[in-house]
Design a protein around this motif. Structure first.
Motif, PDB file in Angstrom:
ATOM      1  N   GLN A  15      -5.312  21.571  -1.712  1.00 11.27           N
ATOM      2  CA  GLN A  15      -6.021  20.721  -0.759  1.00 11.27           C
ATOM      3  C   GLN A  15      -5.251  19.413  -0.543  1.00 11.27           C
ATOM      4  O   GLN A  15      -4.433  19.016  -1.364  1.00 11.27           O
ATOM      5  N   GLY A  16      -5.558  18.749   0.553  1.00 11.82           N
ATOM      6  CA  GLY A  16      -4.993  17.428   0.798  1.00 11.82           C
ATOM      7  C   GLY A  16      -5.707  16.397  -0.071  1.00 11.82           C
ATOM      8  O   GLY A  16      -6.769  16.679  -0.648  1.00 11.82           O
ATOM      9  N   PRO A  17      -5.162  15.204  -0.197  1.00 14.14           N
ATOM     10  CA  PRO A  17      -5.758  14.153  -1.028  1.00 14.14           C
ATOM     11  C   PRO A  17      -7.229  13.863  -0.723  1.00 14.14           C
ATOM     12  O   PRO A  17      -8.016  13.618  -1.644  1.00 14.14           O
ATOM     13  N   VAL A  18      -7.622  13.915   0.553  1.00  8.28           N
ATOM     14  CA  VAL A  18      -9.008  13.609   0.919  1.00  8.28           C
ATOM     15  C   VAL A  18      -9.966  14.650   0.351  1.00  8.28           C
ATOM     16  O   VAL A  18     -10.988  14.305  -0.264  1.00  8.28           O
ATOM     17  N   ASN A  19      -9.638  15.929   0.531  1.00  6.44           N
ATOM     18  CA  ASN A  19     -10.515  16.983   0.036  1.00  6.44           C
ATOM     19  C   ASN A  19     -10.516  17.068  -1.497  1.00  6.44           C
ATOM     20  O   ASN A  19     -11.531  17.431  -2.101  1.00  6.44           O
ATOM     21  N   GLU A  20      -9.392  16.753  -2.117  1.00 12.10           N
ATOM     22  CA  GLU A  20      -9.363  16.701  -3.578  1.00 12.10           C
ATOM     23  C   GLU A  20     -10.308  15.601  -4.058  1.00 12.10           C
ATOM     24  O   GLU A  20     -11.056  15.786  -5.026  1.00 12.10           O
ATOM     25  N   ALA A  21     -10.254  14.470  -3.378  1.00 14.08           N
ATOM     26  CA  ALA A  21     -11.120  13.349  -3.740  1.00 14.08           C
ATOM     27  C   ALA A  21     -12.591  13.723  -3.563  1.00 14.08           C
ATOM     28  O   ALA A  21     -13.423  13.475  -4.449  1.00 14.08           O
ATOM     29  N   LYS A  22     -12.925  14.343  -2.440  1.00 16.97           N
ATOM     30  CA  LYS A  22     -14.312  14.743  -2.166  1.00 16.97           C
ATOM     31  C   LYS A  22     -14.808  15.770  -3.192  1.00 16.97           C
ATOM     32  O   LYS A  22     -15.967  15.749  -3.602  1.00 16.97           O
ATOM     33  N   THR A  23     -13.917  16.671  -3.591  1.00 17.48           N
ATOM     34  CA  THR A  23     -14.285  17.685  -4.571  1.00 17.48           C
ATOM     35  C   THR A  23     -14.665  17.048  -5.903  1.00 17.48           C
ATOM     36  O   THR A  23     -15.683  17.403  -6.509  1.00 17.48           O
ATOM     37  N   LEU A  24     -13.862  16.111  -6.372  1.00 11.72           N
ATOM     38  CA  LEU A  24     -14.095  15.484  -7.674  1.00 11.72           C
ATOM     39  C   LEU A  24     -15.200  14.434  -7.629  1.00 11.72           C
ATOM     40  O   LEU A  24     -15.847  14.165  -8.644  1.00 11.72           O
ATOM     41  N   ALA A  25     -15.439  13.884  -6.457  1.00 12.98           N
ATOM     42  CA  ALA A  25     -16.500  12.879  -6.326  1.00 12.98           C
ATOM     43  C   ALA A  25     -17.875  13.511  -6.389  1.00 12.98           C
ATOM     44  O   ALA A  25     -18.865  12.852  -6.706  1.00 12.98           O
ATOM     45  N   LEU A  26     -17.935  14.807  -6.052  1.00 11.91           N
ATOM     46  CA  LEU A  26     -19.207  15.528  -5.949  1.00 11.91           C
ATOM     47  C   LEU A  26     -20.071  14.850  -4.890  1.00 11.91           C
ATOM     48  O   LEU A  26     -19.664  14.729  -3.761  1.00 11.91           O
ATOM     49  N   GLU A  27     -21.262  14.376  -5.277  1.00 12.50           N
ATOM     50  CA  GLU A  27     -22.140  13.736  -4.300  1.00 12.50           C
ATOM     51  C   GLU A  27     -21.912  12.228  -4.206  1.00 12.50           C
ATOM     52  O   GLU A  27     -22.563  11.538  -3.424  1.00 12.50           O
ATOM     53  N   ASN A  28     -21.007  11.723  -5.014  1.00 11.26           N
ATOM     54  CA  ASN A  28     -20.711  10.289  -4.987  1.00 11.26           C
ATOM     55  C   ASN A  28     -19.758   9.958  -3.841  1.00 11.26           C
ATOM     56  O   ASN A  28     -19.030  10.824  -3.345  1.00 11.26           O
ATOM     57  N   LYS A  29     -19.748   8.711  -3.475  1.00 11.24           N
ATOM     58  CA  LYS A  29     -18.906   8.276  -2.364  1.00 11.24           C
ATOM     59  C   LYS A  29     -17.460   8.095  -2.810  1.00 11.24           C
ATOM     60  O   LYS A  29     -17.189   7.541  -3.874  1.00 11.24           O
ATOM     61  N   VAL A  30     -16.544   8.604  -2.005  1.00 12.51           N
ATOM     62  CA  VAL A  30     -15.120   8.368  -2.247  1.00 12.51           C
ATOM     63  C   VAL A  30     -14.813   6.919  -1.876  1.00 12.51           C
ATOM     64  O   VAL A  30     -15.200   6.442  -0.808  1.00 12.51           O
ATOM     65  N   ILE A  31     -14.124   6.222  -2.751  1.00 12.14           N
ATOM     66  CA  ILE A  31     -13.763   4.822  -2.491  1.00 12.14           C
ATOM     67  C   ILE A  31     -12.475   4.797  -1.665  1.00 12.14           C
ATOM     68  O   ILE A  31     -11.443   5.302  -2.099  1.00 12.14           O
ATOM     69  N   GLU A  32     -12.539   4.219  -0.485  1.00 14.19           N
ATOM     70  CA  GLU A  32     -11.358   4.130   0.373  1.00 14.19           C
ATOM     71  C   GLU A  32     -10.830   2.700   0.386  1.00 14.19           C
ATOM     72  O   GLU A  32     -11.591   1.755   0.580  1.00 14.19           O
ATOM     73  N   VAL A  33      -9.547   2.580   0.167  1.00  8.45           N
ATOM     74  CA  VAL A  33      -8.898   1.254   0.176  1.00  8.45           C
ATOM     75  C   VAL A  33      -7.735   1.296   1.160  1.00  8.45           C
ATOM     76  O   VAL A  33      -6.863   2.164   1.068  1.00  8.45           O
ATOM     77  N   PHE A  34      -7.738   0.353   2.074  1.00  3.56           N
ATOM     78  CA  PHE A  34      -6.682   0.304   3.089  1.00  3.56           C
ATOM     79  C   PHE A  34      -6.253  -1.139   3.327  1.00  3.56           C
ATOM     80  O   PHE A  34      -7.079  -2.043   3.424  1.00  3.56           O
ATOM     81  N   ASP A  35      -4.951  -1.338   3.391  1.00  3.00           N
ATOM     82  CA  ASP A  35      -4.418  -2.653   3.740  1.00  3.00           C
ATOM     83  C   ASP A  35      -2.933  -2.487   4.052  1.00  3.00           C
ATOM     84  O   ASP A  35      -2.330  -1.480   3.686  1.00  3.00           O
ATOM     85  N   HIS A  36      -2.363  -3.479   4.714  1.00  4.69           N
ATOM     86  CA  HIS A  36      -0.939  -3.416   5.042  1.00  4.69           C
ATOM     87  C   HIS A  36      -0.078  -4.100   3.986  1.00  4.69           C
ATOM     88  O   HIS A  36       1.151  -4.039   4.062  1.00  4.69           O
ATOM     89  N   GLU A  37      -0.713  -4.741   3.004  1.00  3.00           N
ATOM     90  CA  GLU A  37       0.029  -5.439   1.958  1.00  3.00           C
ATOM     91  C   GLU A  37      -0.298  -4.831   0.593  1.00  3.00           C
ATOM     92  O   GLU A  37      -1.458  -4.740   0.207  1.00  3.00           O
ATOM     93  N   THR A  38       0.750  -4.437  -0.128  1.00  2.73           N
ATOM     94  CA  THR A  38       0.575  -3.781  -1.414  1.00  2.73           C
ATOM     95  C   THR A  38      -0.177  -4.655  -2.412  1.00  2.73           C
ATOM     96  O   THR A  38      -1.049  -4.169  -3.137  1.00  2.73           O
ATOM     97  N   ASP A  39       0.142  -5.934  -2.471  1.00  2.00           N
ATOM     98  CA  ASP A  39      -0.526  -6.839  -3.419  1.00  2.00           C
ATOM     99  C   ASP A  39      -2.031  -6.892  -3.180  1.00  2.00           C
ATOM    100  O   ASP A  39      -2.826  -6.930  -4.123  1.00  2.00           O
ATOM    101  N   LYS A  40      -2.427  -6.898  -1.917  1.00  2.00           N
ATOM    102  CA  LYS A  40      -3.855  -6.940  -1.582  1.00  2.00           C
ATOM    103  C   LYS A  40      -4.537  -5.622  -1.965  1.00  2.00           C
ATOM    104  O   LYS A  40      -5.685  -5.618  -2.418  1.00  2.00           O
ATOM    105  N   ILE A  41      -3.828  -4.514  -1.784  1.00  2.00           N
ATOM    106  CA  ILE A  41      -4.376  -3.209  -2.159  1.00  2.00           C
ATOM    107  C   ILE A  41      -4.614  -3.155  -3.662  1.00  2.00           C
ATOM    108  O   ILE A  41      -5.665  -2.711  -4.132  1.00  2.00           O
ATOM    109  N   ILE A  42      -3.636  -3.612  -4.419  1.00  2.00           N
ATOM    110  CA  ILE A  42      -3.759  -3.611  -5.881  1.00  2.00           C
ATOM    111  C   ILE A  42      -4.946  -4.449  -6.318  1.00  2.00           C
ATOM    112  O   ILE A  42      -5.727  -4.042  -7.190  1.00  2.00           O
ATOM    113  N   GLN A  43      -5.111  -5.610  -5.700  1.00  2.00           N
ATOM    114  CA  GLN A  43      -6.234  -6.480  -6.054  1.00  2.00           C
ATOM    115  C   GLN A  43      -7.568  -5.814  -5.728  1.00  2.00           C
ATOM    116  O   GLN A  43      -8.523  -5.889  -6.510  1.00  2.00           O
TER     117      GLN A  43
END
Length: 252
Positions: A140-168
């Protein structure tokens, strides 16, 4: 007399300035001395339990599965998080360090054959006793792998154009423990948060092998800007399915 007064003022100013600098220097040394040293994890072998150092991989797997059965029989579900982390991070994963990466790799034996990033995740989870199809999950792709392991819980999505901000952001949303991380549409791995620091554990296509690296030093991590995170060691629903050997259906 006037010159003498000026000299006295100058001397006093210099003396106060020197003592002030000396005090700041002493305070700085004391503060630095009292700061706790943060140990930087350099390899997966640091996690290996002493009793496992002379055991074969199959013996380690058998120990994990036996302990898992005992917990289920005794209905001891209050310590699942710690048991899960010990089983995955300290017993199974370290055995895979150095296993060669390959896009098509799907070996089930550490250091023999090759392993792709998705199969590294699915195989290690399978080997600590998850009732899941490791082939289907890995494909599976990363999204479906995440959904599979999350079960009924929400997948946490993090998006930004700067790596430092993503890490934080990741530091803010993830609790201490070991979790799943999906990289946009191109990569997957485990992300470990330990004492506030983030580490990436994955079958690294750049280094060509399984290993661990600090997130802020990872070239792979810095190559992506969209991530999917799923709690593992703190996911109660997932842990209960694991201990009860309930099947986890792969989402496609």
């Amino acid at each position: 007399m006037r010159k003498l007064g000026q000299f006295f003022i100058l001397f006093t100013t210099v003396l106060i300035s020197c003592k002030s600098q000396e005090k700041e220097k002493v305070e700085k040394i004391v503060v630095e001395k009292n700061q706790p040293k943060v140990h930087k994890i350099e390899n997966l072998q640091e996690f290996v339990l002493t009793e496992d150092k002379t055991r074969t991989y199959q013996q380690i797997r058998s120990t994990v599965l036996e302990q898992k059965r005992n917990l289920l029989a005794r209905k001891q579900f209050d310590s699942l998080s710690q048991f899960f982390e010990t089983a995955l991070l300290h017993r199974i994963i370290p055995q895979w360090e150095g296993t060669v990466w390959s896009f098509e790799g799907h070996t089930s034996i550490p250091k023999k054959g090759e392993i792709a990033c998705g199969y590294f995740i699915s195989t290690t989870l399978k080997h600590i006793g998850f009732n899941i199809n490791r082939y289907q999950l890995a494909q599976q792709g990363p999204v479906n792998e995440a959904k599979t392991l999350a079960l009924e819980n929400k997948v946490i999505e993090v998006f930004d154009h700067e790596t430092d901000k993503i890490i934080q952001k990741i530091k803010e949303v993830l609790p201490e423990g070991i979790h799943f991380i999906g990289f946009d549409q191109g990569h997957v791995g485990y992300i470990l948060k330990k004492k506030g620091e983030l580490y990436l554990i994955h079958s690294n296509y750049l280094d060509g092998k399984v290993g661990i690296e600090p997130v802020h030093k990872s070239t792979v991590f810095a190559s992506f800007f969209e991530f999917y995170l799923v709690e593992l060691s703190t996911n109660k629903q997932l842990l209960e399915k694991w201990i009860k050997n309930e099947e986890i259906i792969v989402k496609k």
